[in-house]
Scaffold this active site. Structure first.
Site, PDB file in Angstrom:
ATOM      1  N   CYS A   3      25.517  23.881  30.795  1.00 40.21           N
ATOM      2  CA  CYS A   3      25.054  24.618  29.612  1.00 40.21           C
ATOM      3  C   CYS A   3      25.801  24.150  28.357  1.00 40.21           C
ATOM      4  CB  CYS A   3      25.247  26.119  29.822  1.00 40.21           C
ATOM      5  SG  CYS A   3      26.954  26.647  29.709  1.00 40.21           S
ATOM      6  N   ARG A  43      29.145  33.343  33.085  1.00 33.73           N
ATOM      7  CA  ARG A  43      30.103  34.173  32.355  1.00 33.73           C
ATOM      8  C   ARG A  43      30.219  35.539  33.030  1.00 33.73           C
ATOM      9  NH1 ARG A  43      28.778  35.180  26.123  1.00 33.73           N
ATOM     10  NH2 ARG A  43      28.436  32.947  26.289  1.00 33.73           N
ATOM     11  N   CYS A  59      44.470  43.489  40.003  1.00 29.89           N
ATOM     12  CA  CYS A  59      44.525  43.378  38.538  1.00 29.89           C
ATOM     13  C   CYS A  59      43.998  44.690  37.953  1.00 29.89           C
ATOM     14  CB  CYS A  59      43.667  42.195  38.116  1.00 29.89           C
ATOM     15  SG  CYS A  59      43.302  42.093  36.370  1.00 29.89           S
ATOM     16  N   HIS A  60      44.357  44.963  36.686  1.00 35.37           N
ATOM     17  CA  HIS A  60      43.895  46.197  36.040  1.00 35.37           C
ATOM     18  C   HIS A  60      42.381  46.337  36.018  1.00 35.37           C
ATOM     19  CE1 HIS A  60      47.935  46.821  34.168  1.00 35.37           C
ATOM     20  NE2 HIS A  60      47.571  48.027  34.538  1.00 35.37           N
ATOM     21  N   THR A  61      41.698  45.208  35.913  1.00 31.83           N
ATOM     22  CA  THR A  61      40.236  45.266  35.827  1.00 31.83           C
ATOM     23  C   THR A  61      39.629  45.849  37.100  1.00 31.83           C
ATOM     24  OG1 THR A  61      40.411  43.350  34.424  1.00 31.83           O
ATOM     25  CG2 THR A  61      38.211  43.896  35.184  1.00 31.83           C
ATOM     26  N   CYS A  73      30.601  30.007  29.749  1.00 35.57           N
ATOM     27  CA  CYS A  73      29.392  29.495  30.420  1.00 35.57           C
ATOM     28  C   CYS A  73      28.223  30.480  30.327  1.00 35.57           C
ATOM     29  CB  CYS A  73      29.746  29.223  31.878  1.00 35.57           C
ATOM     30  SG  CYS A  73      28.353  28.702  32.879  1.00 35.57           S
ATOM     31  N   HIS A  90      39.407  40.172  42.457  1.00 35.93           N
ATOM     32  CA  HIS A  90      39.018  38.931  41.782  1.00 35.93           C
ATOM     33  C   HIS A  90      40.168  37.963  41.554  1.00 35.93           C
ATOM     34  CE1 HIS A  90      40.289  41.604  38.596  1.00 35.93           C
ATOM     35  NE2 HIS A  90      40.525  40.530  37.872  1.00 35.93           N
ATOM     36  N   GLU A  91      41.367  38.312  41.984  1.00 39.35           N
ATOM     37  CA  GLU A  91      42.458  37.321  41.919  1.00 39.35           C
ATOM     38  C   GLU A  91      42.739  36.950  43.354  1.00 39.35           C
ATOM     39  OE1 GLU A  91      46.123  38.406  40.028  1.00 39.35           O
ATOM     40  OE2 GLU A  91      45.196  38.601  38.073  1.00 39.35           O
ATOM     41  N   ARG A 112      52.472  42.169  39.496  1.00 41.22           N
ATOM     42  CA  ARG A 112      51.431  41.748  40.428  1.00 41.22           C
ATOM     43  C   ARG A 112      51.861  42.109  41.852  1.00 41.22           C
ATOM     44  NH1 ARG A 112      48.289  42.111  37.211  1.00 41.22           N
ATOM     45  NH2 ARG A 112      46.677  40.650  36.542  1.00 41.22           N
ATOM     46  N   CYS A 149      43.319  35.091  37.337  1.00 44.61           N
ATOM     47  CA  CYS A 149      42.900  35.955  36.225  1.00 44.61           C
ATOM     48  C   CYS A 149      44.000  36.139  35.181  1.00 44.61           C
ATOM     49  CB  CYS A 149      42.397  37.299  36.751  1.00 44.61           C
ATOM     50  SG  CYS A 149      42.027  38.464  35.435  1.00 44.61           S
ATOM     51  N   CYS A 203      29.532  24.849  28.530  1.00 49.67           N
ATOM     52  CA  CYS A 203      30.265  23.973  29.446  1.00 49.67           C
ATOM     53  C   CYS A 203      30.359  22.559  28.884  1.00 49.67           C
ATOM     54  CB  CYS A 203      29.605  23.968  30.821  1.00 49.67           C
ATOM     55  SG  CYS A 203      29.877  25.509  31.714  1.00 49.67           S
ATOM     56  N   CYS A 255      29.259  26.129  34.916  1.00 42.05           N
ATOM     57  CA  CYS A 255      28.124  25.450  35.549  1.00 42.05           C
ATOM     58  C   CYS A 255      28.139  23.957  35.264  1.00 42.05           C
ATOM     59  CB  CYS A 255      26.803  26.074  35.093  1.00 42.05           C
ATOM     60  SG  CYS A 255      26.304  25.607  33.412  1.00 42.05           S
TER      61      CYS A 255
HETATM   62  N1  NAD Z   1      40.647  38.358  26.994  1.00 44.04           N
HETATM   63  C1  NAD Z   1      40.698  38.202  28.333  1.00 44.04           C
HETATM   64  O1  NAD Z   1      40.141  37.246  28.884  1.00 44.04           O
HETATM   65  C2  NAD Z   1      41.480  39.182  29.185  1.00 44.04           C
HETATM   66  C3  NAD Z   1      41.700  38.921  30.557  1.00 44.04           C
HETATM   67  C4  NAD Z   1      42.515  39.815  31.303  1.00 44.04           C
HETATM   68  C5  NAD Z   1      43.039  40.934  30.695  1.00 44.04           C
HETATM   69  N2  NAD Z   1      42.777  41.187  29.376  1.00 44.04           N
HETATM   70  C6  NAD Z   1      43.316  42.368  28.666  1.00 44.04           C
HETATM   71  O2  NAD Z   1      44.671  42.151  28.329  1.00 44.04           O
HETATM   72  C7  NAD Z   1      45.299  43.403  28.095  1.00 44.04           C
HETATM   73  C8  NAD Z   1      46.658  43.480  28.788  1.00 44.04           C
HETATM   74  O3  NAD Z   1      46.502  43.462  30.188  1.00 44.04           O
HETATM   75  P1  NAD Z   1      47.734  43.835  31.160  1.00 44.04           P
HETATM   76  O4  NAD Z   1      47.197  43.749  32.546  1.00 44.04           O
HETATM   77  O5  NAD Z   1      48.937  43.019  30.821  1.00 44.04           O
HETATM   78  O6  NAD Z   1      47.967  45.361  30.735  1.00 44.04           O
HETATM   79  P2  NAD Z   1      49.239  46.336  30.926  1.00 44.04           P
HETATM   80  O7  NAD Z   1      48.700  47.712  30.796  1.00 44.04           O
HETATM   81  O8  NAD Z   1      50.029  45.969  32.127  1.00 44.04           O
HETATM   82  O9  NAD Z   1      50.170  46.007  29.672  1.00 44.04           O
HETATM   83  C9  NAD Z   1      49.941  46.505  28.404  1.00 44.04           C
HETATM   84  C10 NAD Z   1      51.292  46.825  27.770  1.00 44.04           C
HETATM   85  O10 NAD Z   1      51.051  47.217  26.427  1.00 44.04           O
HETATM   86  C11 NAD Z   1      51.946  48.265  26.089  1.00 44.04           C
HETATM   87  N3  NAD Z   1      51.406  48.980  24.936  1.00 44.04           N
HETATM   88  C12 NAD Z   1      50.506  50.001  24.895  1.00 44.04           C
HETATM   89  N4  NAD Z   1      50.234  50.338  23.620  1.00 44.04           N
HETATM   90  C13 NAD Z   1      50.974  49.515  22.834  1.00 44.04           C
HETATM   91  C14 NAD Z   1      51.103  49.364  21.432  1.00 44.04           C
HETATM   92  N5  NAD Z   1      50.426  50.128  20.557  1.00 44.04           N
HETATM   93  N6  NAD Z   1      51.959  48.408  20.961  1.00 44.04           N
HETATM   94  C15 NAD Z   1      52.653  47.612  21.816  1.00 44.04           C
HETATM   95  N7  NAD Z   1      52.541  47.711  23.167  1.00 44.04           N
HETATM   96  C16 NAD Z   1      51.719  48.654  23.663  1.00 44.04           C
HETATM   97  C17 NAD Z   1      52.047  49.085  27.359  1.00 44.04           C
HETATM   98  O11 NAD Z   1      53.243  49.866  27.386  1.00 44.04           O
HETATM   99  C18 NAD Z   1      52.045  47.979  28.438  1.00 44.04           C
HETATM  100  O12 NAD Z   1      53.355  47.565  28.758  1.00 44.04           O
HETATM  101  C19 NAD Z   1      44.282  44.460  28.575  1.00 44.04           C
HETATM  102  O13 NAD Z   1      43.590  44.969  27.448  1.00 44.04           O
HETATM  103  C20 NAD Z   1      43.344  43.645  29.445  1.00 44.04           C
HETATM  104  O14 NAD Z   1      42.064  44.250  29.511  1.00 44.04           O
HETATM  105  C21 NAD Z   1      42.014  40.322  28.619  1.00 44.04           C
HETATM  106 ZN    ZN Z   2      41.853  40.377  36.324  1.00 45.40          ZN
HETATM  107 ZN    ZN Z   3      27.842  26.628  31.912  1.00 43.05          ZN
END
Ligand code: NAD
Ligand code: ZN
Ligand code: ZN
Length: 380
Positions: A103, A118, A48-50, A114, A70-71, A373, A178, A106, A100
């Site tokens: 809390c 978290r 994953c990106h993270t 959580c 983490h996935e 993926r 994830c 939860c 948990c």
């Molecule tokens: N809130 C959460 O729990 C949570 C969990 C996982 C990931 N995320 C976040 O979700 C986001 C997306 O993750 P991903 O893995 O799909 O990323 P990714 O980089 O694969 O996809 C992002 C897409 O956005 C496009 N993009 C960039 N700038 C843009 C704009 N201004 N307008 C429109 N499109 C644009 C890119 O070309 C790309 O295709 C990330 O910020 C990630 O950190 C949040």
């Molecule tokens: Zn992730």
């Molecule tokens: Zn909890």
């Protein structure tokens, strides 16, 4: 009880020794699980990106050597003291954030944040004793978000483990740990489009396409994909996205373009980019009266959200979500069942597969923007 219960296990793990340097497959020692922990045999993991973000360690506190990942999907090898709801042999998904079940969060139906479990990206040790369960020649190797699934065996807090249907193929459902659950839940649990509605999805990466999959499942009739990269549009068709907007093709703000396309705005919009302008556009393109925008992307540290308050007075709603509002232990088993019942399609997210010995290829695919993926087979 297995023959390894209570003993140290030696196995292969992909260790990140330094920021941005290829991972190295090493033999590590994995200590037995302590109170409220479980030791898992990981069968499949995905990138994953993270993982990439913290491996690059640009801007965050670098913590190395570390085992990322983490996935994943795996099987419980042994359980620590006090663990009653998991047993050796259970099929599970480890999750970077936990539940948990005690809390205030939860106990609330409305939250999955959580207090105890978290996500914590800075912590590289277990919460029980502040130590790592991984070592090489007695030297500790740090954990990552409590999961560290780039290892044949890992130790995880039992509150971060979802027990799932043992018939579910772990090489597929592992991606629910994830990003896919995040996007899907953002639509189904938070945006909640009704049948026939119009939904805009900003950002067509794995998270945004999972949000689109949620819109398809909810019966949205128009799913408008917004991305700066036209290469994403072809793939997005498989996810039910039936209209496309590239903000670069217009000389006016994308919210105006969408507003015109839809005679006043979309019913729901889901932002899956992480860019503050995309977040503002996602809110400003929803319809007065009942429009709801949901923020999913993680913005830069100093970003501030700016819009005219009249947008709220005109009865629009802005929301945000963490992990798609799913409580990992309570809710993920049912998401796996959605896949088993063929309501949710997961295979289309898996664009690549590599054996564990070639895990660095998964990083290359992601860095080149080639993969949604990439699933990593631990036995290879
Ligand atoms: N809130 C959460 O729990 C949570 C969990 C996982 C990931 N995320 C976040 O979700 C986001 C997306 O993750 P991903 O893995 O799909 O990323 P990714 O980089 O694969 O996809 C992002 C897409 O956005 C496009 N993009 C960039 N700038 C843009 C704009 N201004 N307008 C429109 N499109 C644009 C890119 O070309 C790309 O295709 C990330 O910020 C990630 O950190 C949040
Ligand atoms: Zn992730
Ligand atoms: Zn909890």
């Amino acid at each position: 009880m297995s023959s390894t219960t209570g003993k140290v296990i030696k196995c292969r793990a992909a260790v990140a020794w330094e920021a941005g340097k290829p991972l190295v497959i090493e033999e590590v020692e994995v200590a037995p699980p302590q109170a409220m922990e479980v030791r898992l045999k990981i069968l499949y993991t995905a990138l994953c990106h993270t993982d990439v973000f913290f491996w690059e360690a640009k801007g965050q506190n670098p913590l190395f050597p570390r085992i990322f990942g983490h996935e994943a999907g795996g099987i419980v090898e042994s359980v620590g003291e006090g663990v009653t709801d998991l047993a050796p042999g259970d099929h599970v998904l480890p999750v970077f954030t936990g539940e948990c079940k005690e809390c205030a969060h939860c106990l609330s139906e409305e939250s999955n944040m959580c207090d105890l479990l978290r996500i914590n990206t800075d912590r590289g040790v277990m919460i029980n004793d502040g130590k790592s369960r991984f070592s090489i020649n007695g030297k500790p190797i740090y954990h990552f978000v409590g999961t560290s699934t780039f290892s044949e065996y890992t130790v995880v807090h039992s509150g971060c483990v979802a027990k799932i249907n043992p018939l579910a193929p772990l090489n597929v459902v592992c991606i629910l740990s994830c990003g896919i659950s995040t996007g899907l839940g953002a639509t189904l649990n938070v945006a909640k489009p009704t049948k026939g509605s119009t939904v805009a999805v900003f950002g067509l990466g794995a998270v945004g396409l999972a949000a689109a999959e949620g819109a398809r499942i909810a019966g949205a009739s128009r799913i408008i994909g917004v991305d700066l990269n036209p290469k994403r549009f072809h793939e997005a068709k498989k996810f039910g996205v039936n209209e496309f907007v590239n903000p670069k093709d217009y000389n006016k703000p994308v919210q105006e373009v969408i507003s015109e396309m839809t005679n006043g705005g979309v019913d729901r919009s889901i932002e899956c980019v992480g860019n503050i302008d995309a977040m503002i556009s996602a809110f400003e393109c929803v319809r007065d009266g009942w429009g709801v925008a949901v923020l999913v992307g993680v913005p830069y540290k100093d970003a501030t959200f700016k819009t005219h308050p009249v947008n709220f007075l005109n009865e629009r709603t802005l929301k945000g979500t963490f992990f798609g509002n799913y409580k990992p232990r309570s809710d993920l088993p049912a998401v796996v069942e959605m896949y088993m019942n063929k309501e949710l399609e997961l295979e289309k997210f898996i664009t690549h597969e590599v054996p564990f010995s070639e895990i660095n290829k998964a990083f290359d695919y992601m860095l080149q923007g080639d993969s949604l993926r990439c699933v990593i087979r631990m036995d290879g």
